[in-house]
Design an enzyme around this catalytic site. Structure first.
Site, PDB file in Angstrom:
ATOM      1  N   GLU A 410     -14.205 132.897  20.048  1.00 60.43           N
ATOM      2  CA  GLU A 410     -14.495 133.977  19.088  1.00 60.43           C
ATOM      3  C   GLU A 410     -13.603 135.153  19.469  1.00 60.43           C
ATOM      4  OE1 GLU A 410     -16.636 134.516  16.226  1.00 60.43           O
ATOM      5  OE2 GLU A 410     -15.271 136.221  16.315  1.00 60.43           O
ATOM      6  N   GLU A 497     -13.647 127.290   8.095  1.00 60.54           N
ATOM      7  CA  GLU A 497     -14.882 127.671   7.395  1.00 60.54           C
ATOM      8  C   GLU A 497     -14.437 128.325   6.090  1.00 60.54           C
ATOM      9  OE1 GLU A 497     -18.926 130.070   8.493  1.00 60.54           O
ATOM     10  OE2 GLU A 497     -17.037 131.094   8.792  1.00 60.54           O
ATOM     11  N   GLU A 503     -24.746 128.174   7.682  1.00 61.52           N
ATOM     12  CA  GLU A 503     -25.346 129.113   8.632  1.00 61.52           C
ATOM     13  C   GLU A 503     -26.109 130.240   7.927  1.00 61.52           C
ATOM     14  OE1 GLU A 503     -21.778 130.347  10.660  1.00 61.52           O
ATOM     15  OE2 GLU A 503     -21.465 132.044   9.329  1.00 61.52           O
TER      16      GLU A 503
HETATM   17  C1  NOJ Z   1     -19.439 133.129  12.727  1.00 61.77           C
HETATM   18  C2  NOJ Z   1     -19.181 131.661  12.646  1.00 61.77           C
HETATM   19  O1  NOJ Z   1     -19.104 131.221  11.324  1.00 61.77           O
HETATM   20  C3  NOJ Z   1     -20.266 130.952  13.397  1.00 61.77           C
HETATM   21  O2  NOJ Z   1     -20.118 129.559  13.273  1.00 61.77           O
HETATM   22  C4  NOJ Z   1     -20.263 131.386  14.832  1.00 61.77           C
HETATM   23  O3  NOJ Z   1     -21.367 130.802  15.481  1.00 61.77           O
HETATM   24  C5  NOJ Z   1     -20.366 132.908  14.960  1.00 61.77           C
HETATM   25  N1  NOJ Z   1     -19.432 133.539  14.117  1.00 61.77           N
HETATM   26  C6  NOJ Z   1     -20.105 133.372  16.379  1.00 61.77           C
HETATM   27  O4  NOJ Z   1     -18.773 133.131  16.711  1.00 61.77           O
HETATM   28 CA    CA Z   2     -18.703 132.601   9.284  1.00 61.81          CA
END
Ligand code: NOJ
Ligand code: CA
Length: 700
Positions: A410, A497, A503
């Site tokens: 990240e 994505e 999510e």
């Molecule tokens: C957003 C992402 O789409 C998700 O999959 C991830 O868990 C979080 N950011 C943290 O990096």
């Molecule tokens: Ca996302």
């Protein structure tokens, strides 16, 4: 008076060049013209019906050069092309790239400036791009605007999301073009969409349906060294114009000769299945640049991920209230950290037991106390594990169990910082045997002034894929620009994505049941999506009162069908192991479903309503089928004539229970088996927000 003026102007403006090119099937006709003002325009028709009215083309440069007029044709060239190529992974083994081409070589009368416009006419649509040819010496220039028009013929129904230069993570609006306006938007980040007068900015791909039943899609392909194209929609005249995200000083793109813009694409058909099945976007990208692709492999994975999204554990080790120095190890553990060595081993055991290829672990590295909201530049170094994550032991354990680890990087939008650390991050992956990385770009871009969709960030996302290829690492990016077929060129860029994923159902109002019936017509046209399906525990209230109103907006068997309808060679079984243990019979489908295919046949498709697809496994004679619907229940009958004639198959059907309903009874399902042949028909009954998943195993 105005009318008389327009009439006089019409008489004065005459065509000095008009050229027509057809698609190989002859259903699509493209007409290109130059008028006596030197303006270039094109129009498109499908089976005799106008689809795009005369629309002008051109570019403005920062030095004042106006490349929208004063052109004359130096030459026009036509050509035809027909080849078949094999993607490393995909929905089918062979992809045909078949089109007719027109190249318009232009010169400006006064300045002698050159510009080429190349058109390709496929059976599914038209593509064109601007090319800046090399002349006597390399020229550097700055694009201040692109003036590509797409003038539509009526007030079509459209599926649109606001033109946010930083995110595509929105629910689709289904409205008439005339109803695209600010008032309907639920924008939590306050971005004004209105550009000028009656124009509103939306994202591409823009999917539309005309009153007389044509399906129309405006998108782009091969976005390389150029910003993403958004669209300004005039809600009165239905004229669309390209809209490019600027950089910090308002410039759109820095180019040199020779170079090209991305392809602008217009897909059209009277059968919606032609749009979802189209490989036009991939065909418009450069062929694979990697010599050795033996290390690029499809993957099904589980991970320490959903437990953070539902609030069961945290990414951070110490709790964000404990944030001090992000890279300090002197943090007091909160006791809720998800990415511990022990928990990772639990997931590795689960993956090994059920035959998954990989385990993703998020929150393994120092920095998460500080990652969100503080917007510091150097939150992460991508190599320092938290004290309770023993990376060496995890790597050893995974290897012993035959499971691959998936790295998580990240960046919290801090891109310069990621580029500084990228080689060390990739070296760490190689050292510990991680074959893939999931990158993330949450939040606004640091350094400030850049948008996710600007030229600099497009270059960053492509660069990370290229650099990762040097280390034989596959990339799955989150919060990147939406793909435009670049995975043909760098097949290690296996997924992204770049849309609103599953999510959102964990911690927000989520995705309405129609969401997954639109994505194949929009986001998925450019490449696979890491949607993260497979959530069996759909009621978020079990995770705490703070989530009492949240739920996944599907039935359980629709979550199975998504493995078919949302194509990706990288698929997550996203739910918690303990939830799968409760429904092992349904989980069997996720264990068996392949993620790489010989052949795919879209049996039914209607944007916003339903999709049914059958796919043949790349490595066997087995077929799989997924059918999903929106908020309406749906009954349909499917002919199994895609199965091989004369053979018998054992069909295992995972279907919604009679009383299933995404809202009131999502976990009601039946599983039944029956013997079928290519002559059989199957009745499918999908609940509201439901789906059916079927495996067809060849028995003799
Ligand atoms: C957003 C992402 O789409 C998700 O999959 C991830 O868990 C979080 N950011 C943290 O990096
Ligand atoms: Ca996302």
């Amino acid at each position: 008076m105005k009318k008389i003026l327009i009439f006089i102007l019409c008489c004065l403006v005459q065509l000095v060049l008009a050229q027509e090119v057809e698609s190989p099937s002859k259903d699509i006709k493209l007409n290109v013209s130059i008028n006596n003002l030197g303006e270039v325009a094109y129009q498109v028709s499908y089976k005799g019906k106008a689809v795009i009215k005369p629309s002008k083309l051109g570019i403005l440069l920062k030095d004042g050069t106006d490349l929208t007029k004063d052109f004359e044709a130096v030459d026009t060239k036509t050509a035809s092309f027909d080849e078949t190529w094999q993607p490393v992974m995909g929905e089918q083994t062979n992809i045909r790239n078949h089109y007719n081409q027109l190249t318009l070589q232009l010169k400006q009368k006064n300045s002698n400036k050159r510009l080429d416009i190349v058109f390709k006419i496929y059976d599914e649509g038209v593509a064109f791009r601007y090319e800046f040819p090399f002349e006597k010496r390399v020229e550097y220039f700055v694009i201040s605007d692109e003036k590509t028009e797409f003038n539509l013929t009526g007030n079509h129904k459209t599926f649109w999301i606001p033109g946010d230069y930083d995110s595509q993570e929105y629910v689709y609006n289904e409205t008439k073009l005339s109803e695209i306006d600010n008032h309907k938007l639920d924008l939590n980040n306050g971005i004004a969409l209105k550009t000028i007068e009656s124009r509103y900015r939306v994202q591409s791909p823009l999917m539309m349906k005309t009153a007389d039943g044509l399906y129309l899609n405006i998108f782009e392909a091969a976005v390389v060294n150029y910003p993403v194209m958004h669209l300004d929609v005039d809600v009165n005249s239905f004229e669309l114009t390209s809209n490019l995200p600027p950089n910090a000083i308002g410039d759109k793109a820095y180019l040199r000769t020779p170079s090209t813009t991305p392809w602008r694409t217009i897909m059209v058909s009277d059968d919606a299945r032609d749009i979802v099945a189209s490989k036009m976007i991939f065909n418009l990208n450069e062929p694979n640049k990697l010599e050795d692709t033996s290390w690029i492999k499809p993957m099904k994975y589980v991970g320490i991920w959903w437990e953070m999204h539902v609030g069961k554990s945290t990414w951070d080790y110490a709790g964000s209230q404990n944030a001090q120095n992000a890279l300090s190890q002197d943090l007091i553990p909160s006791g809720k950290h998800g990415a511990t060595t022990e928990n990772t081993k639990r997931y590795i055991d689960f993956a090994a037991k059920h035959g998954f290829d990989g385990v993703l672990v998020e929150g393994w590295n120092v920095g998460w106390e500080d990652w969100f909201g503080n917007w510091k530049e150097d939150v992460f170094d991508f190599v320092t594990p938290y004290p309770d994550f023993d990376i060496e032991e995890v790597a050893r354990y995974a290897k012993a169990k035959g499971v691959k680890m998936i790295m998580h990087n990240e960046t919290s939008g801090s891109v310069a910082n990621y580029e500084r650390h990228l080689d060390r991050a990739l070296e760490l992956m190689v050292k510990f045997g991680y074959p893939a990385v999931k990158t993330g770009y949450v939040g606004r871009i640091i350094p400030r002034g850049e948008y996710h969709d600007g030229q600099a960030m497009v270059n960053h996302f492509n660069f990370v894929a290229q650099r990762a290829a040097d280390y034989k690492i596959m990339v799955n990016s989150h919060e990147s620009t939406r793909p435009t077929g670049y995975s043909r060129t760098y097949p290690n860029y296996i997924a992204a994505e770049a849309a609103r994923g599953n999510e959102f159902n964990g911690w927000s109002n989520g995705n309405p049941p129609m969401h997954e019936t639109i994505l194949p017509f929009t986001r998925l046209l450019g490449g696979p999506m890491d949607y993260t399906p497979g959530i069996f525990e759909t009621q978020m209230k079990i995770y705490g009162d703070d989530r009492k109103d949240y739920m996944v907006h599907t039935t359980l068997t629709k979550q199975l069908a998504l493995y078919l309808t949302m194509y990706s060679p990288l698929q997550m079984a996203a739910d918690l192991p303990e939830n799968y243990e409760k429904y092992l019979d349904a989980f069997q489908f996720i264990k068996e479903v392949p993620v790489d295919w010989q052949e795919s046949i879209y049996l039914e498709a209607e944007p916003g309503d339903y999709i049914t697809v059958a796919r043949k496994d790349k490595n066997s004679e087995d077929w799989f089928l997924g059918a999903i619907t929106d908020e309406n229940a749906r009954s349909t009958e499917i002919k199994l004539d895609f199965l091989e004639a004369g053979k018998k198959y054992k069909a295992t059907i995972y279907q919604d229970g009679k009383d299933a309903d995404w809202k009131t009874n999502p976990k009601s399902y039946d599983i039944k088996t029956q013997t079928v042949t290519s002559k059989s028909k199957l009745k499918l009954n999908l609940a509201k927000g439901g789906g059916t998943a079927i495996s067809f195993e060849l028995v003799d």
